[in-house]
Write an enzyme that holds these catalytic residues in place. Sequence first.
Site, PDB file in Angstrom:
ATOM      1  N   SER A 157      12.296 -42.625 -12.801  1.00 40.65           N
ATOM      2  CA  SER A 157      11.178 -41.726 -12.536  1.00 40.65           C
ATOM      3  C   SER A 157      11.056 -41.620 -11.016  1.00 40.65           C
ATOM      4  CB  SER A 157       9.894 -42.287 -13.147  1.00 40.65           C
ATOM      5  OG  SER A 157       8.827 -41.419 -12.849  1.00 40.65           O
ATOM      6  N   ARG A 216       4.112 -48.809 -15.478  1.00 39.33           N
ATOM      7  CA  ARG A 216       4.674 -49.411 -14.278  1.00 39.33           C
ATOM      8  C   ARG A 216       4.042 -50.770 -14.033  1.00 39.33           C
ATOM      9  NH1 ARG A 216       3.632 -46.616  -8.685  1.00 39.33           N
ATOM     10  NH2 ARG A 216       1.622 -47.610  -8.988  1.00 39.33           N
ATOM     11  N   HIS A 218      -5.439 -42.145  -1.085  1.00 39.56           N
ATOM     12  CA  HIS A 218      -6.015 -42.738  -2.276  1.00 39.56           C
ATOM     13  C   HIS A 218      -7.145 -41.883  -2.828  1.00 39.56           C
ATOM     14  CE1 HIS A 218      -8.775 -45.562  -4.346  1.00 39.56           C
ATOM     15  NE2 HIS A 218      -7.645 -45.827  -4.971  1.00 39.56           N
ATOM     16  N   ARG A 247      -0.427 -46.674 -13.914  1.00 46.41           N
ATOM     17  CA  ARG A 247      -0.479 -47.598 -12.767  1.00 46.41           C
ATOM     18  C   ARG A 247      -1.309 -48.793 -13.208  1.00 46.41           C
ATOM     19  NH1 ARG A 247      -0.938 -42.415  -9.729  1.00 46.41           N
ATOM     20  NH2 ARG A 247       0.548 -42.435  -7.998  1.00 46.41           N
ATOM     21  N   CYS A 297       6.993 -38.799 -11.150  1.00 49.37           N
ATOM     22  CA  CYS A 297       5.585 -39.166 -11.343  1.00 49.37           C
ATOM     23  C   CYS A 297       4.811 -39.156 -10.027  1.00 49.37           C
ATOM     24  CB  CYS A 297       5.467 -40.517 -12.025  1.00 49.37           C
ATOM     25  SG  CYS A 297       6.196 -41.855 -11.086  1.00 49.37           S
ATOM     26  N   ARG A 319      -3.310   3.284   8.776  1.00 52.20           N
ATOM     27  CA  ARG A 319      -3.668   1.985   8.191  1.00 52.20           C
ATOM     28  C   ARG A 319      -2.448   1.090   8.062  1.00 52.20           C
ATOM     29  NH1 ARG A 319      -7.037   5.460   4.832  1.00 52.20           N
ATOM     30  NH2 ARG A 319      -9.181   4.692   4.851  1.00 52.20           N
ATOM     31  N   LYS A 359       0.831  -1.201   0.000  1.00 50.29           N
ATOM     32  CA  LYS A 359       0.000   0.000   0.000  1.00 50.29           C
ATOM     33  C   LYS A 359       0.874   1.263   0.000  1.00 50.29           C
ATOM     34  CE  LYS A 359      -3.594   0.155   2.796  1.00 50.29           C
ATOM     35  NZ  LYS A 359      -4.994   0.593   2.810  1.00 50.29           N
ATOM     36  N   GLY A 416      -8.382  -6.820   5.291  1.00 51.59           N
ATOM     37  CA  GLY A 416      -9.232  -6.942   6.479  1.00 51.59           C
ATOM     38  C   GLY A 416      -8.593  -7.664   7.657  1.00 51.59           C
ATOM     39  N   TYR A 463      11.305 -34.340 -17.591  1.00 50.10           N
ATOM     40  CA  TYR A 463       9.861 -34.109 -17.614  1.00 50.10           C
ATOM     41  C   TYR A 463       9.268 -34.278 -16.225  1.00 50.10           C
ATOM     42  CZ  TYR A 463       9.236 -39.158 -17.282  1.00 50.10           C
ATOM     43  OH  TYR A 463       9.272 -40.446 -16.840  1.00 50.10           O
ATOM     44  N   GLU A 492      12.101 -44.387  -5.525  1.00 49.42           N
ATOM     45  CA  GLU A 492      11.114 -44.010  -4.504  1.00 49.42           C
ATOM     46  C   GLU A 492      11.451 -44.595  -3.139  1.00 49.42           C
ATOM     47  OE1 GLU A 492       7.210 -45.453  -5.576  1.00 49.42           O
ATOM     48  OE2 GLU A 492       7.997 -47.299  -6.438  1.00 49.42           O
ATOM     49  N   ARG A 537      -3.756  -1.388  -6.067  1.00 52.43           N
ATOM     50  CA  ARG A 537      -2.910  -2.574  -6.018  1.00 52.43           C
ATOM     51  C   ARG A 537      -3.305  -3.477  -7.174  1.00 52.43           C
ATOM     52  NH1 ARG A 537      -5.781  -4.537  -0.504  1.00 52.43           N
ATOM     53  NH2 ARG A 537      -7.792  -4.976  -1.404  1.00 52.43           N
ATOM     54  N   GLY A 592       9.493 -41.390  -7.706  1.00 57.08           N
ATOM     55  CA  GLY A 592       8.179 -41.600  -7.091  1.00 57.08           C
ATOM     56  C   GLY A 592       8.205 -40.865  -5.763  1.00 57.08           C
ATOM     57  N   THR A 593       7.902 -39.583  -5.829  1.00 60.31           N
ATOM     58  CA  THR A 593       8.110 -38.754  -4.633  1.00 60.31           C
ATOM     59  C   THR A 593       7.029 -38.959  -3.578  1.00 60.31           C
ATOM     60  OG1 THR A 593       7.208 -37.005  -6.009  1.00 60.31           O
ATOM     61  CG2 THR A 593       9.579 -36.949  -5.588  1.00 60.31           C
ATOM     62  N   ASN A 594       5.955 -39.662  -3.912  1.00 61.14           N
ATOM     63  CA  ASN A 594       4.986 -39.988  -2.853  1.00 61.14           C
ATOM     64  C   ASN A 594       5.647 -40.946  -1.865  1.00 61.14           C
ATOM     65  OD1 ASN A 594       3.131 -38.585  -4.390  1.00 61.14           O
ATOM     66  ND2 ASN A 594       2.274 -40.423  -5.322  1.00 61.14           N
ATOM     67  N   ASP A 595       6.163 -42.053  -2.414  1.00 63.72           N
ATOM     68  CA  ASP A 595       6.814 -43.018  -1.523  1.00 63.72           C
ATOM     69  C   ASP A 595       8.145 -42.486  -0.999  1.00 63.72           C
ATOM     70  OD1 ASP A 595       5.295 -45.406  -1.028  1.00 63.72           O
ATOM     71  OD2 ASP A 595       5.319 -45.726  -3.194  1.00 63.72           O
ATOM     72  N   MET A 623      -5.704  -6.776   9.375  1.00 61.19           N
ATOM     73  CA  MET A 623      -5.065  -5.944  10.404  1.00 61.19           C
ATOM     74  C   MET A 623      -5.927  -4.713  10.713  1.00 61.19           C
ATOM     75  SD  MET A 623      -1.060  -6.281   9.478  1.00 61.19           S
ATOM     76  CE  MET A 623      -1.178  -6.222   7.717  1.00 61.19           C
TER      77      MET A 623
HETATM   78  C1  PEP Z   1       5.107 -42.538  -5.876  1.00 61.68           C
HETATM   79  O1  PEP Z   1       5.368 -43.258  -4.913  1.00 61.68           O
HETATM   80  O2  PEP Z   1       5.441 -41.342  -5.945  1.00 61.68           O
HETATM   81  C2  PEP Z   1       4.325 -43.063  -6.998  1.00 61.68           C
HETATM   82  C3  PEP Z   1       4.098 -42.334  -8.077  1.00 61.68           C
HETATM   83  O3  PEP Z   1       3.767 -44.291  -6.855  1.00 61.68           O
HETATM   84  P1  PEP Z   1       2.408 -44.580  -6.029  1.00 61.68           P
HETATM   85  O4  PEP Z   1       1.834 -43.270  -5.658  1.00 61.68           O
HETATM   86  O5  PEP Z   1       1.545 -45.355  -6.948  1.00 61.68           O
HETATM   87  O6  PEP Z   1       2.929 -45.364  -4.903  1.00 61.68           O
HETATM   88 MG    MG Z   2       5.123 -45.397  -5.160  1.00 59.44          MG
END
Ligand code: PEP
Ligand code: MG
Length: 889
Positions: free
Chosen positions: A775, A624, A460, A567, A842, A93, A23, A102, A862, A756, A342, A777-780, A104
Amino acid sequence: MANKRVYLFREGDKSQRDLLGGKGANLAEMTNIGLPVPPGFTITTEVCTEYYATGKQLPEGLYAEMEAAITDIEASEGKKLGDPTNPLLLSVRSGAKFSMPGMMDTVLNLGLNDEVAAAMVAAGADKRFIYDSYRRLIMMLSDVAFSDKNHAISKHGFEKLFYDLKAKLGVSNDLDVTGDQLEQLCMDYIKYLKDLSGIDFPQDSRVQLKEAVEAVFRSWNNDRAIIYRRREKIDDAIGTAVNVQAMVFGNMGDDCGTGVAFTRNAANGENHVFGEYLMNAQGEDVVAGVRTPMPISELEAQNPAIYAEFDKTCKILEDHYKDMQDIEFTIERNKLYILQCRSGKRTGTAAVKIAVDMVAEGRISKQEAVTRVAPDLLNQVLLPVIAPGTKYETIAKGLPAGPGAATGIAIFDAHRAAELGKGGQGQRVILVRADTSPDDLGGMLAAQGVLTERGGMTSHAALVARGFGIPTVAGCSEISVDATNRQFTTKDGRVVKEGDFISLNGTQGEVIIGQVPVEDAKMTGDFGTFMGWADEFRTMGVRTNADTPGDVAKAIALGAEGVGLCRTEHMFFEEDRRPIVVNMILDIDNAETRKAALAKLLEFQREDFRGIFAALNGLPATIRLIDPPLHEFLPNLVELTAEVATLEATGKPVGDKERILKAAESMHEINPMLGLRGCRLSIVYPEIVEMQTRAILEGAAAVIKAGGKAVPEIMIPLVGHVNELKVVKAALEATAKAVVEEQGVEIPYSFGTMIEVPRGALTADEIAVEAEFFSFGTNDLTQMTFGFSRDDSDKFLKPYVEQKILPGDPFESIDQTGVGLLMEMAIEKAKKVRPNIKLGICGEHGGEPESVKYCHKIGLNYVSCSPFRVPIARLAAAQAAIGKGAADK
Ligand code: PEP
Ligand code: MG
């Protein structure tokens, strides 16, 4: 010497947002380009930091700097602060770097006191107006400055006095209370404050100012500001600036007014001024909804001269900032003042249209346009939304797991949802579950939306929801689901029964009672143009996580350049395959049964893959091999045990249930995520993956023989030791060679692995010898690096984030310091042995903008994400390549 603490508006400029707040920087900029801004000054954000660092003390040197600035304002206004004969009145202000609307505190009409008010009336000012302004000052300053010292003080106490007065007078409209009555009310307010807290309302303007400035600094840490910053991911350390400005009044009569306007339509982006105003009113009247504001277009008819000036100002501001502006203005005695501008908040649809239009108008370059839209905003362009302007009642909040809006009747089991919903009787249903398992897939797909009590952003339910574009609220701990009695109860005791209408706003995580009108997303021409520009700048590929030809086609239409994760087990869940899979599991140790079941599944899977390759038309597909533990294909053990027990107790026939129960018990694992799954399953039951490899390559061969192209990349999950990969790969290569020979066509296939498991990342140089691609697998990988269960972590991750133990949910945005370090190590090690190794991601992070930008930085080829997030990933990747993203919060 300490840094300069106070900046007159004419001393700053728009580049100083860090120091002067958004501001303050814009007030300075507008002053310097000659717009009608009432004079004032900004106390820097550094003073806020100093205030907190010194145990909430305003620094000594500040007062002298403020005095000099006040003298400057006094000179330009020809008035003096605290001088009864010609008083200067001020507003105070807040204004942080990022706007926090809104959140502060604000104090208006500062400088009024008993003597000044009386003198102004004596000099001819409207008594009603003066004492109404004084009343507001007493209330605001007490509320923001003194409630900290005495918690009994609040705005409501003062409001009640006013309300009681009106009741006594028999009037309901504020305007029917006279000047004399308001004067008395001011005295009552002051007495009320003294009686309640022992505090004398300060008559000295300098004391009022000091109290107001401190109150604004303190309001940086009030509850709502903290919550807002957490949601918007604004750093707590940046602090707020304070803007002190000469007052202008929109409530001095019918030639006065106040309003808020956007230079373009913030909802759909159309290029016309859009906003509301009220004549004879102060800003808070508009906000409080006491009176209904008028559309800005009316101003043109009501006061053409002012409107023309306002319209001209809008154009000047757009030309200057080269962006849509959100403007607050006041008209005092037919003179226009601009109090704030702004960069205006806008919907995704508006953001895209404005960016495209501004390129056409020659205001900004394509590159600039691509940086103007926050990738997440594209969610709104793509998904169904609650019709704008709809009023609704939210009964619970959970995680915004699957964006979009849905409305339908609550149904408490997947089977019934499938019967009644899409593909069944065609009713609109919302599937409500305590949690979901793959078993519920049919019901989820038949539902308009899914609501679960448990489960996090990568549960899930969330995964399926995003993959299929099902609006979903997950981890909604504010409800308690009672599947047996087919109802849920909210935390305030409201009961929703099966068949009752509910709605979900999956973008916000809201559970709504009743039906709401839902509109489909519109894919406009502008959206296509905009995404085309993003692709011109993007250097990293974007693929999709998809398991069916339909989803692949959808993702390609949204710009996916291949499949990054198919999957395959999802294919086993479909109605016609489930019984075959279950039969195989019931007799899993009998090789003959296994083979017979697999022979049937081969027929299905070959056709699945053929369809996918055909839809891809030559684009690559990473497929996979089976990953989840086999028990996931069986009914829930607890529910099944109860069911069998009930059947037995009531003497009803148990049938096949007994056998299924036995199998479920034998498959049961204490921690299934670390048990018999991924490549371990392929080692223990090699026939399953042999069948899958055969199905993949035969499907590819069918497409190639029909004159098409197919590029299968066969991916082995959950590898932690190179020997696991060696064993599985050797077995599968034999199958692959056999299929190629049988088919008599060249199939350009390759073998790779998911990274992963942390050990997989740590030994990536050994693994890369065997794997042609990785690839992540960043979830696991997140689950195993932190040791946080991805299905149960919602219970503690929320408090973790609230208590700043973690900066955010690591299942949502990659933990760059920990999980990222493993990824970077793996990349470095792998490239040493295979310099051209293909690298992708992935995990769910592949569609989250900050993670996508990180993947660009560490050199992935990718990212792969759910079809609906493909445009988001494309845009984030483009912004990463440009090196800049939408800066404004
Ligand atoms: C993961 O683990 O990132 C992955 C893509 O596999 P899933 O989620 O099916 O375990
Ligand atoms: Mg996995």
